[in-house]
Design a protein around this motif. Structure first.
Motif, short mmCIF file in Angstrom:
data_model
loop_
_atom_site.label_atom_id
_atom_site.label_comp_id
_atom_site.label_asym_id
_atom_site.label_seq_id
_atom_site.Cartn_x
_atom_site.Cartn_y
_atom_site.Cartn_z
N ASP A 1 1.31 6.44 -6.99
CA ASP A 1 0.25 7.40 -7.34
C ASP A 1 0.78 8.83 -7.33
OD1 ASP A 1 -1.60 5.38 -7.63
OD2 ASP A 1 -2.51 5.67 -5.65
N ILE A 2 1.62 9.13 -6.36
CA ILE A 2 2.22 10.48 -6.28
C ILE A 2 3.10 10.73 -7.50
CG2 ILE A 2 3.86 11.93 -5.00
CD1 ILE A 2 2.72 10.59 -2.42
N VAL B 1 5.91 6.98 5.31
CA VAL B 1 6.15 5.58 4.98
C VAL B 1 7.03 4.92 6.02
CG1 VAL B 1 5.87 5.94 2.50
CG2 VAL B 1 8.15 6.07 3.50
N GLN C 1 0.83 -1.21 0.00
CA GLN C 1 0.00 0.00 0.00
C GLN C 1 0.87 1.26 0.00
OE1 GLN C 1 -3.29 0.33 -0.59
NE2 GLN C 1 -3.03 -1.85 -1.00
N GLU C 2 1.95 1.24 0.75
CA GLU C 2 2.85 2.40 0.76
C GLU C 2 3.48 2.60 -0.61
OE1 GLU C 2 5.64 1.89 3.98
OE2 GLU C 2 4.12 2.29 5.51
N LEU D 1 2.21 1.66 -3.49
CA LEU D 1 1.17 2.13 -4.40
C LEU D 1 0.89 3.62 -4.20
CD1 LEU D 1 -1.29 -0.90 -4.31
CD2 LEU D 1 0.24 -0.24 -6.18
N THR D 2 0.97 4.08 -2.95
CA THR D 2 0.79 5.50 -2.66
C THR D 2 1.91 6.31 -3.30
OG1 THR D 2 -0.34 5.01 -0.58
CG2 THR D 2 0.60 7.22 -0.82
N VAL D 3 3.15 5.84 -3.15
CA VAL D 3 4.29 6.52 -3.78
C VAL D 3 4.11 6.53 -5.30
CG1 VAL D 3 6.78 6.40 -4.18
CG2 VAL D 3 5.88 6.01 -1.88
N ILE E 1 4.46 11.71 3.63
CA ILE E 1 3.39 10.70 3.57
C ILE E 1 3.54 9.63 4.65
CG2 ILE E 1 2.85 11.06 1.14
CD1 ILE E 1 4.46 8.59 0.46
#
Length: 189
Positions: free
Chosen positions: A45-46, A80, A38-39, A41-43, A78
């Motif tokens: 997306d950014i 992480v 999830q972390e 995927l967040t990176v 964010i």
């Protein structure tokens, strides 16, 4: 490993992703691998939503120190885990930060395979109902022996029918493709 996800888990990005995956599995925290996923995927997306950041990680003009400094600031904001922080630091030091988007895809694909899951892209000429989507998901799940989640995209240019893409496999039963086939056959006659 099925064909739909093995496309990502190859080459240098795949090796980095698998190394990170193995490190994450060594942690005793429950669901740590999913947390790392999830972390990442967040990176991802950014990176995908910011053209300047995307250019920075791909450009050899910026030094590893500059890349590391910017990435550290972003990762701190964010929040992480230290593992992601250290991993991206290693990528910066090794001048491999440009591989990060592919590493993220490879990590996620590997996790999907481990969990017997996959995603497919379904392109239709018109929106489909939830019932139709569920039926297609069931057919794909039964065929590939995986839990398949479908992302539906509407593209009126295909005129009718549908296109299913799962990794490197594609089933194209669109009217546009059929018409092009007929045109090619007629041109050969």
């Amino acid at each position: 490993m099925d064909q739909s996800t093995e496309d990502y888990v190859v080459g240098l990005p795949g090796r980095y992703a698998l190394s990170l995956f193995e490190l994450a599995q060594e942690e005793e925290e429950k669901d740590f691998v999913e947390k790392i996923d999830q972390e990442l995927l967040t990176v991802g997306d950014i990176i995908n939503s910011n053209n300047d950041l995307s250019a920075l990680i791909k450009s050899p003009i910026f030094s590893s120190t500059e890349q590391l400094s910017l990435m550290t600031d972003i990762l701190k904001k964010i929040g992480v885990s230290p593992m992601i922080n250290n991993f991206i630091g290693v990528l910066c030091e090794n001048r491999r930060l440009s591989l990060l988007p592919n590493i993220i895809r490879a990590f996620h694909a590997h996790l999907l395979v481990i969990n017997k899951k996959a995603t497919a892209k379904l392109i239709t000429a018109k929106p489909i109902s939830d019932k139709q989507k569920g039926q297609i998901e069931k057919i794909l799940s039964d065929h590939f022996d995986l839990e398949v989640d479908i992302n539906v995209e509407v593209n009126e240019e295909i005129l009718g029918g549908l296109i299913v893409q799962m990794g490197s496999k594609m089933i194209d039963s669109s009217l546009l493709t059929r018409l092009k086939s007929i045109k090619n056959v007629m041109n050969e006659a």
